[in-house]
Design a protein around this motif. Structure first.
Motif, PDB file in Angstrom:
ATOM      1  N   GLN A   1     -10.008  -6.485  -4.192  1.00  0.00           N
ATOM      2  CA  GLN A   1     -10.041  -7.131  -2.884  1.00  0.00           C
ATOM      3  C   GLN A   1     -11.326  -7.474  -2.420  1.00  0.00           C
ATOM      4  O   GLN A   1     -12.428  -6.423  -2.831  1.00  0.00           O
ATOM      5  N   ILE A   2     -11.716  -8.329  -1.484  1.00  0.00           N
ATOM      6  CA  ILE A   2     -13.209  -8.846  -1.108  1.00  0.00           C
ATOM      7  C   ILE A   2     -13.248  -8.692   0.387  1.00  0.00           C
ATOM      8  O   ILE A   2     -12.323  -9.169   1.305  1.00  0.00           O
ATOM      9  N   THR A   3     -14.083  -8.063   0.743  1.00  0.00           N
ATOM     10  CA  THR A   3     -14.319  -7.580   2.243  1.00  0.00           C
ATOM     11  C   THR A   3     -15.938  -8.020   2.660  1.00  0.00           C
ATOM     12  O   THR A   3     -16.672  -7.397   2.067  1.00  0.00           O
ATOM     13  N   LYS A   4     -16.180  -9.103   3.199  1.00  0.00           N
ATOM     14  CA  LYS A   4     -17.718  -9.360   3.592  1.00  0.00           C
ATOM     15  C   LYS A   4     -18.359  -9.498   2.442  1.00  0.00           C
ATOM     16  O   LYS A   4     -19.730  -8.994   2.360  1.00  0.00           O
ATOM     17  N   GLY A   5     -18.007 -10.113   1.157  1.00  0.00           N
ATOM     18  CA  GLY A   5     -18.644 -10.136   0.185  1.00  0.00           C
ATOM     19  C   GLY A   5     -18.689  -9.109  -0.822  1.00  0.00           C
ATOM     20  O   GLY A   5     -19.396  -9.256  -2.090  1.00  0.00           O
ATOM     21  N   ILE A   6     -18.192  -7.907  -0.357  1.00  0.00           N
ATOM     22  CA  ILE A   6     -18.242  -6.702  -1.044  1.00  0.00           C
ATOM     23  C   ILE A   6     -16.780  -6.707  -2.017  1.00  0.00           C
ATOM     24  O   ILE A   6     -15.718  -6.594  -1.396  1.00  0.00           O
ATOM     25  N   LYS A   7     -16.691  -6.649  -3.184  1.00  0.00           N
ATOM     26  CA  LYS A   7     -15.482  -6.909  -4.168  1.00  0.00           C
ATOM     27  C   LYS A   7     -15.172  -5.470  -4.600  1.00  0.00           C
ATOM     28  O   LYS A   7     -16.369  -4.866  -5.363  1.00  0.00           O
TER      29      LYS A   7
ATOM     30  N   THR B   1     -14.609  -0.236  -9.333  1.00  0.00           N
ATOM     31  CA  THR B   1     -15.861  -1.064  -9.588  1.00  0.00           C
ATOM     32  C   THR B   1     -16.404  -1.695  -8.031  1.00  0.00           C
ATOM     33  O   THR B   1     -15.369  -2.430  -7.390  1.00  0.00           O
ATOM     34  N   ILE B   2     -17.255  -1.530  -7.630  1.00  0.00           N
ATOM     35  CA  ILE B   2     -17.977  -2.231  -6.420  1.00  0.00           C
ATOM     36  C   ILE B   2     -18.908  -3.001  -6.734  1.00  0.00           C
ATOM     37  O   ILE B   2     -20.038  -2.784  -7.300  1.00  0.00           O
ATOM     38  N   GLU B   3     -18.665  -4.327  -6.295  1.00  0.00           N
ATOM     39  CA  GLU B   3     -19.678  -5.408  -6.646  1.00  0.00           C
ATOM     40  C   GLU B   3     -20.164  -5.989  -5.303  1.00  0.00           C
ATOM     41  O   GLU B   3     -19.324  -6.381  -4.355  1.00  0.00           O
TER      42      GLU B   3
ATOM     43  N   PHE C   1      -3.608  14.195  -8.130  1.00  0.00           N
ATOM     44  CA  PHE C   1      -2.124  14.962  -8.840  1.00  0.00           C
ATOM     45  C   PHE C   1      -1.299  14.460  -7.736  1.00  0.00           C
ATOM     46  O   PHE C   1      -1.417  14.770  -6.562  1.00  0.00           O
ATOM     47  N   LEU C   2      -0.151  14.048  -8.248  1.00  0.00           N
ATOM     48  CA  LEU C   2       1.246  14.052  -7.255  1.00  0.00           C
ATOM     49  C   LEU C   2       2.407  14.759  -7.421  1.00  0.00           C
ATOM     50  O   LEU C   2       2.248  15.264  -8.794  1.00  0.00           O
ATOM     51  N   HIS C   3       3.105  14.863  -6.724  1.00  0.00           N
ATOM     52  CA  HIS C   3       4.456  15.786  -7.005  1.00  0.00           C
ATOM     53  C   HIS C   3       5.379  14.828  -7.505  1.00  0.00           C
ATOM     54  O   HIS C   3       6.400  15.313  -8.328  1.00  0.00           O
ATOM     55  N   SER C   4       5.186  13.539  -7.675  1.00  0.00           N
ATOM     56  CA  SER C   4       6.413  12.580  -8.250  1.00  0.00           C
ATOM     57  C   SER C   4       5.482  11.712  -8.938  1.00  0.00           C
ATOM     58  O   SER C   4       4.263  11.365  -9.136  1.00  0.00           O
ATOM     59  N   SER C   5       6.520  10.737  -9.875  1.00  0.00           N
ATOM     60  CA  SER C   5       5.878   9.952 -10.817  1.00  0.00           C
ATOM     61  C   SER C   5       5.671   8.588 -10.015  1.00  0.00           C
ATOM     62  O   SER C   5       5.349   7.848 -10.871  1.00  0.00           O
ATOM     63  N   ILE C   6       5.760   8.405  -8.824  1.00  0.00           N
ATOM     64  CA  ILE C   6       5.590   7.246  -8.247  1.00  0.00           C
ATOM     65  C   ILE C   6       4.724   7.503  -6.872  1.00  0.00           C
ATOM     66  O   ILE C   6       5.095   8.443  -6.106  1.00  0.00           O
ATOM     67  N   GLY C   7       3.803   6.828  -6.595  1.00  0.00           N
ATOM     68  CA  GLY C   7       2.699   7.059  -5.422  1.00  0.00           C
ATOM     69  C   GLY C   7       1.848   5.785  -5.363  1.00  0.00           C
ATOM     70  O   GLY C   7       2.094   4.696  -6.206  1.00  0.00           O
ATOM     71  N   ALA C   8       0.836   5.776  -4.273  1.00  0.00           N
ATOM     72  CA  ALA C   8      -0.072   4.650  -4.198  1.00  0.00           C
ATOM     73  C   ALA C   8      -1.193   5.186  -3.377  1.00  0.00           C
ATOM     74  O   ALA C   8      -0.981   6.605  -2.726  1.00  0.00           O
ATOM     75  N   MET C   9      -2.225   4.724  -3.479  1.00  0.00           N
ATOM     76  CA  MET C   9      -3.355   4.820  -2.680  1.00  0.00           C
ATOM     77  C   MET C   9      -3.643   3.686  -2.245  1.00  0.00           C
ATOM     78  O   MET C   9      -3.777   2.756  -2.591  1.00  0.00           O
ATOM     79  N   SER C  10      -4.436   3.823  -1.043  1.00  0.00           N
ATOM     80  CA  SER C  10      -5.358   2.973  -0.183  1.00  0.00           C
ATOM     81  C   SER C  10      -6.237   3.452   0.660  1.00  0.00           C
ATOM     82  O   SER C  10      -6.178   4.637   0.751  1.00  0.00           O
ATOM     83  N   GLY C  11      -7.257   2.524   1.105  1.00  0.00           N
ATOM     84  CA  GLY C  11      -8.098   2.964   2.011  1.00  0.00           C
ATOM     85  C   GLY C  11      -9.330   1.943   2.380  1.00  0.00           C
ATOM     86  O   GLY C  11      -9.177   0.909   2.277  1.00  0.00           O
TER      87      GLY C  11
ATOM     88  N   VAL D   1     -15.121  -1.576   4.236  1.00  0.00           N
ATOM     89  CA  VAL D   1     -14.726  -2.306   3.125  1.00  0.00           C
ATOM     90  C   VAL D   1     -13.250  -1.998   2.565  1.00  0.00           C
ATOM     91  O   VAL D   1     -13.264  -0.771   2.219  1.00  0.00           O
ATOM     92  N   ALA D   2     -12.508  -2.773   2.549  1.00  0.00           N
ATOM     93  CA  ALA D   2     -11.054  -2.204   2.207  1.00  0.00           C
ATOM     94  C   ALA D   2     -11.021  -2.059   0.758  1.00  0.00           C
ATOM     95  O   ALA D   2     -11.765  -2.665  -0.204  1.00  0.00           O
ATOM     96  N   ILE D   3     -10.205  -0.953   0.455  1.00  0.00           N
ATOM     97  CA  ILE D   3      -9.748  -0.752  -0.723  1.00  0.00           C
ATOM     98  C   ILE D   3      -8.514  -1.192  -1.147  1.00  0.00           C
ATOM     99  O   ILE D   3      -7.461  -0.676  -0.474  1.00  0.00           O
ATOM    100  N   PRO D   4      -8.131  -1.999  -2.184  1.00  0.00           N
ATOM    101  CA  PRO D   4      -6.770  -2.622  -2.115  1.00  0.00           C
ATOM    102  C   PRO D   4      -5.998  -1.473  -2.571  1.00  0.00           C
ATOM    103  O   PRO D   4      -6.152  -0.386  -3.255  1.00  0.00           O
ATOM    104  N   THR D   5      -4.483  -1.745  -1.885  1.00  0.00           N
ATOM    105  CA  THR D   5      -3.502  -0.588  -2.398  1.00  0.00           C
ATOM    106  C   THR D   5      -3.264  -0.831  -3.881  1.00  0.00           C
ATOM    107  O   THR D   5      -3.030  -1.651  -4.270  1.00  0.00           O
ATOM    108  N   PHE D   6      -3.253   0.323  -4.426  1.00  0.00           N
ATOM    109  CA  PHE D   6      -2.848   0.617  -5.788  1.00  0.00           C
ATOM    110  C   PHE D   6      -1.860   1.593  -6.221  1.00  0.00           C
ATOM    111  O   PHE D   6      -1.948   2.505  -5.708  1.00  0.00           O
ATOM    112  N   GLN D   7      -0.909   1.260  -7.002  1.00  0.00           N
ATOM    113  CA  GLN D   7       0.105   1.772  -7.656  1.00  0.00           C
ATOM    114  C   GLN D   7      -0.246   3.025  -8.364  1.00  0.00           C
ATOM    115  O   GLN D   7      -1.062   2.909  -9.682  1.00  0.00           O
TER     116      GLN D   7
END
Length: 128
Positions: free
Chosen positions: A4-10, A36-38, A89-99, A114-120
């Motif tokens: 994801q790109i925010t104001k030129g930061i990928k 990786t932050i570009e 570490f998660l309690h389950s086999s399915i989760g996601a992170m964003s921020g 700068v947005a971090i894309p939601t990832f599974q």
């Protein structure tokens, strides 16, 4: 890999399932991620803080705020790239992170979220 790109930061993310773990009579699924932050902007920025929302399908959502990433507050000049790895570490086999990362323009002192894309975070499929 997603990005994801925010104001030129990928921000690009790659995840890995690292297996299971037992600790204090609890069973956990271990995941790692590489980010990786570009800086594709014309400005020099410094990463000062992070904000994570960690979703676990069998547990409550966890919010994590803190200074920098993996103990560092990197400065990225135009065309610089910074990569780091971490995990959870998660309690389950399915989760996601964003921020998001809070970055400060080193010339104007403007804060940028700068947005971090939601990832599974998932385990690989079991095949016969």
């Amino acid at each position: 890999m997603i990005h994801q790109i925010t104001k030129g930061i990928k921000v690009s993310v790659k995840t890995t399932f690292n297996g299971t773990s037992h600790s204090h009579h609890h069973f956990y699924y271990a995941y790692s991620y590489s980010i990786t932050i570009e800086n594709n902007s014309d400005e020099t920025v410094r990463l000062t803080n992070r904000h994570w929302k960690i979703l676990d399908s069998l547990h409550k959502t966890e919010i994590v705020d803190g200074e920098g990433v993996v103990g560092q507050t990197p400065t990225l000049h135009p065309n610089d790239t910074y990569t780091y790895s971490s995990g959870c570490f998660l309690h389950s086999s399915i989760g996601a992170m964003s921020g998001f990362y809070t970055m400060v323009n080193q010339e104007t002192l403007e804060e940028i979220k700068v947005a971090i894309p939601t990832f599974q975070l998932t385990t690989p499929l079991l095949l016969n």
